[in-house]
Design a protein around this motif. Structure first.
Motif, PDB file in Angstrom:
ATOM      1  N   VAL A  14       0.817  -1.202   0.000  1.00 44.54           N
ATOM      2  CA  VAL A  14       0.000   0.000   0.000  1.00 44.54           C
ATOM      3  C   VAL A  14       0.855   1.259   0.000  1.00 44.54           C
ATOM      4  N   TYR A  15       2.103   1.138   0.416  1.00 44.64           N
ATOM      5  CA  TYR A  15       3.002   2.289   0.533  1.00 44.64           C
ATOM      6  C   TYR A  15       4.071   2.337  -0.563  1.00 44.64           C
ATOM      7  N   VAL A  16       4.550   1.167  -0.953  1.00 43.90           N
ATOM      8  CA  VAL A  16       5.707   1.086  -1.860  1.00 43.90           C
ATOM      9  C   VAL A  16       5.262   0.578  -3.220  1.00 43.90           C
ATOM     10  N   GLU A  17       5.624   1.315  -4.264  1.00 46.26           N
ATOM     11  CA  GLU A  17       5.331   0.848  -5.622  1.00 46.26           C
ATOM     12  C   GLU A  17       6.283  -0.268  -6.020  1.00 46.26           C
ATOM     13  N   CYS A  18       7.553  -0.059  -5.771  1.00 43.82           N
ATOM     14  CA  CYS A  18       8.543  -1.103  -6.065  1.00 43.82           C
ATOM     15  C   CYS A  18       9.891  -0.695  -5.479  1.00 43.82           C
ATOM     16  N   TYR A  19      10.791  -1.651  -5.441  1.00 47.42           N
ATOM     17  CA  TYR A  19      12.211  -1.393  -5.239  1.00 47.42           C
ATOM     18  C   TYR A  19      12.849  -1.578  -6.612  1.00 47.42           C
ATOM     19  N   TRP A  20      13.862  -0.808  -6.912  1.00 49.82           N
ATOM     20  CA  TRP A  20      14.480  -0.988  -8.224  1.00 49.82           C
ATOM     21  C   TRP A  20      15.992  -0.771  -8.148  1.00 49.82           C
ATOM     22  N   SER A  21      16.648  -1.384  -9.085  1.00 52.29           N
ATOM     23  CA  SER A  21      18.097  -1.222  -9.197  1.00 52.29           C
ATOM     24  C   SER A  21      18.440  -0.842 -10.628  1.00 52.29           C
ATOM     25  N   ALA A  22      19.504  -0.086 -10.781  1.00 55.16           N
ATOM     26  CA  ALA A  22      19.997   0.298 -12.102  1.00 55.16           C
ATOM     27  C   ALA A  22      21.512   0.338 -12.053  1.00 55.16           C
ATOM     28  N   LYS A  23      22.130  -0.313 -13.028  1.00 56.00           N
ATOM     29  CA  LYS A  23      23.588  -0.367 -13.050  1.00 56.00           C
ATOM     30  C   LYS A  23      24.080  -0.206 -14.478  1.00 56.00           C
ATOM     31  N   ALA A  24      25.083   0.623 -14.657  1.00 56.67           N
ATOM     32  CA  ALA A  24      25.658   0.844 -15.980  1.00 56.67           C
ATOM     33  C   ALA A  24      27.116   1.251 -15.840  1.00 56.67           C
ATOM     34  N   ALA A 131      25.393  -5.892   1.125  1.00 54.59           N
ATOM     35  CA  ALA A 131      24.530  -7.031   0.807  1.00 54.59           C
ATOM     36  C   ALA A 131      25.058  -7.799  -0.402  1.00 54.59           C
ATOM     37  N   ALA A 132      24.840  -9.105  -0.388  1.00 52.48           N
ATOM     38  CA  ALA A 132      25.390  -9.971  -1.435  1.00 52.48           C
ATOM     39  C   ALA A 132      24.735  -9.759  -2.783  1.00 52.48           C
ATOM     40  N   ASN A 133      23.445  -9.411  -2.789  1.00 50.07           N
ATOM     41  CA  ASN A 133      22.720  -9.226  -4.044  1.00 50.07           C
ATOM     42  C   ASN A 133      21.478  -8.376  -3.788  1.00 50.07           C
ATOM     43  N   ASN A 134      20.749  -8.092  -4.838  1.00 52.46           N
ATOM     44  CA  ASN A 134      19.588  -7.209  -4.698  1.00 52.46           C
ATOM     45  C   ASN A 134      18.437  -7.871  -3.943  1.00 52.46           C
ATOM     46  N   ARG A 135      18.308  -9.175  -4.050  1.00 55.93           N
ATOM     47  CA  ARG A 135      17.268  -9.850  -3.274  1.00 55.93           C
ATOM     48  C   ARG A 135      17.512  -9.666  -1.778  1.00 55.93           C
ATOM     49  N   LYS A 136      18.777  -9.750  -1.387  1.00 59.43           N
ATOM     50  CA  LYS A 136      19.116  -9.520   0.020  1.00 59.43           C
ATOM     51  C   LYS A 136      18.844  -8.069   0.394  1.00 59.43           C
ATOM     52  N   ARG A 137      19.108  -7.162  -0.526  1.00 64.46           N
ATOM     53  CA  ARG A 137      18.814  -5.752  -0.268  1.00 64.46           C
ATOM     54  C   ARG A 137      17.317  -5.532  -0.041  1.00 64.46           C
ATOM     55  N   VAL A 138      16.490  -6.210  -0.830  1.00 60.62           N
ATOM     56  CA  VAL A 138      15.042  -6.097  -0.630  1.00 60.62           C
ATOM     57  C   VAL A 138      14.664  -6.570   0.769  1.00 60.62           C
ATOM     58  N   ILE A 140      16.495  -6.562   3.466  1.00 65.78           N
ATOM     59  CA  ILE A 140      16.971  -5.567   4.442  1.00 65.78           C
ATOM     60  C   ILE A 140      16.052  -4.348   4.465  1.00 65.78           C
ATOM     61  N   ILE A 141      15.695  -3.856   3.286  1.00 65.10           N
ATOM     62  CA  ILE A 141      14.805  -2.695   3.186  1.00 65.10           C
ATOM     63  C   ILE A 141      13.449  -2.989   3.806  1.00 65.10           C
ATOM     64  N   GLU A 142      12.911  -4.177   3.488  1.00 63.91           N
ATOM     65  CA  GLU A 142      11.583  -4.530   3.997  1.00 63.91           C
ATOM     66  C   GLU A 142      11.573  -4.584   5.528  1.00 63.91           C
ATOM     67  N   GLN A 143      12.597  -5.188   6.101  1.00 60.62           N
ATOM     68  CA  GLN A 143      12.661  -5.266   7.558  1.00 60.62           C
ATOM     69  C   GLN A 143      12.777  -3.872   8.168  1.00 60.62           C
ATOM     70  N   PHE A 144      13.570  -3.029   7.547  1.00 56.12           N
ATOM     71  CA  PHE A 144      13.722  -1.650   8.018  1.00 56.12           C
ATOM     72  C   PHE A 144      12.377  -0.928   7.995  1.00 56.12           C
ATOM     73  N   LEU A 145      11.653  -1.012   6.902  1.00 53.33           N
ATOM     74  CA  LEU A 145      10.377  -0.305   6.781  1.00 53.33           C
ATOM     75  C   LEU A 145       9.333  -0.869   7.735  1.00 53.33           C
ATOM     76  N   LEU A 146       9.275  -2.179   7.864  1.00 58.34           N
ATOM     77  CA  LEU A 146       8.304  -2.781   8.777  1.00 58.34           C
ATOM     78  C   LEU A 146       8.575  -2.385  10.223  1.00 58.34           C
ATOM     79  N   ASN A 147       9.837  -2.269  10.590  1.00 59.89           N
ATOM     80  CA  ASN A 147      10.173  -1.844  11.937  1.00 59.89           C
ATOM     81  C   ASN A 147       9.736  -0.406  12.212  1.00 59.89           C
ATOM     82  N   LYS A 148       9.734   0.420  11.161  1.00 61.80           N
ATOM     83  CA  LYS A 148       9.359   1.820  11.338  1.00 61.80           C
ATOM     84  C   LYS A 148       7.843   2.030  11.301  1.00 61.80           C
TER      85      LYS A 148
END
Length: 280
Positions: A14-24, A131-138, A140-148
């Protein structure tokens, strides 16, 4: 450029549209790109090189991780080096429940996390970097947001309800909402500015603009007049005038620029528009 999007969990959707990564490894964009107003806020963790905001042909360096605030008109950037981002794209109003900062206070600009937050985001930034990869980053982010997210703020729920009515029913006015909720115009406008960062009328303007951008890039219309009427403008001249205010370019000029970022976000924009502008 490698661009990926990751869905939020049901608790945060309800709050987050998506997480995204971009690398170049090479500059992925045109010399100058546009970040169009779309109702969203981005919390950007930058693990690559700096980039710049372009204001009146002058470049202002955007250093490190930052928030891209709510946009009432297009912001222009230049990125001529390596890119490595991991970002949270919040739905309209979705940033407010976590950080409780009135959103209108950081509109139309880029704000370093040190300007808005305490050390907790510095810690989060380090965890994401390691973090080892973007899935792990997701994770970490999710736990951070849920805690807040201790509880959903009352103003958020109220504004979400009102905003959904406004963007799905063209006959609905703020006066109608004031009567329905025993409130008044100024109170509703203040709550919109706190939670979304836009007034009710500006929210409608931004949504209509995004409809037009999506229609222009879809290739399904034969003329600007068709796009104007399909997007809810009175006529073609109204469309051109309002579009230029938000994009700093006419619709034809905007299309000629063939902006890379606009192309990249088209699927997300289409989904946003088809889902009542993401108000649940």
């Amino acid at each position: 450029m490698i661009y990926r999007e990751y869905k939020p969990s049901p608790q945060l959707a309800v709050y987050v549209e998506c997480y995204w990564s971009a690398k170049a490894e090479q500059p992925p964009f045109n010399e100058q790109e546009s970040l169009i107003p779309d109702g969203t806020i981005e919390l950007m963790f930058n693990f690559g090189d700096h980039y710049s905001q372009v204001i009146d042909d002058r470049e202002k360096l955007i250093k490190g991780s930052h928030v891209i605030g709510i946009r009432k008109q297009s912001l222009f950037i230049s990125q001529t080096s390596k890119q490595n981002f991991f970002s949270i794209r919040f739905k309209p109003g979705g940033f407010f429940p976590f950080f409780k900062i009135p959103v209108y206070k950081f509109a139309n600009g880029f704000y370093q996390i040190s300007e808005l937050f305490n050390r907790e985001l510095n810690t989060l930034e380090y965890q994401l970097y390691e973090a080892a990869n973007n899935r792990k980053r997701v994770e970490i982010i999710e736990q951070f947001l849920l805690n807040k997210l201790s509880q959903q703020p009352e103003d958020f729920a109220f504004v979400q309800t009102c905003a959904k009515r406004l963007v799905t029913d063209s006959s609905c006015t703020v006066e109608h909402l004031a009567d329905q909720f025993s409130s008044n115009y100024k109170t509703i406008e203040r709550k919109f500015l706190d939670v979304i960062g836009l007034t009710p009328s500006k929210l409608r303007t931004v949504k209509r603009f995004n409809q037009a951008v999506h229609a222009m890039y879809s290739g399904n219309y034969n003329s600007l007049a068709e796009i104007a009427y399909a997007s809810g403008y009175y006529d073609q001249s109204h469309f051109i005038r309002q579009f230029k205010k938000l994009a700093s370019a006419t619709p034809r000029q905007f299309l000629e620029q063939q902006l890379t970022i606009v192309k990249v976000i088209q699927p997300a924009l289409a989904k946003r528009l088809s889902n009542s502008y993401n108000f649940s």
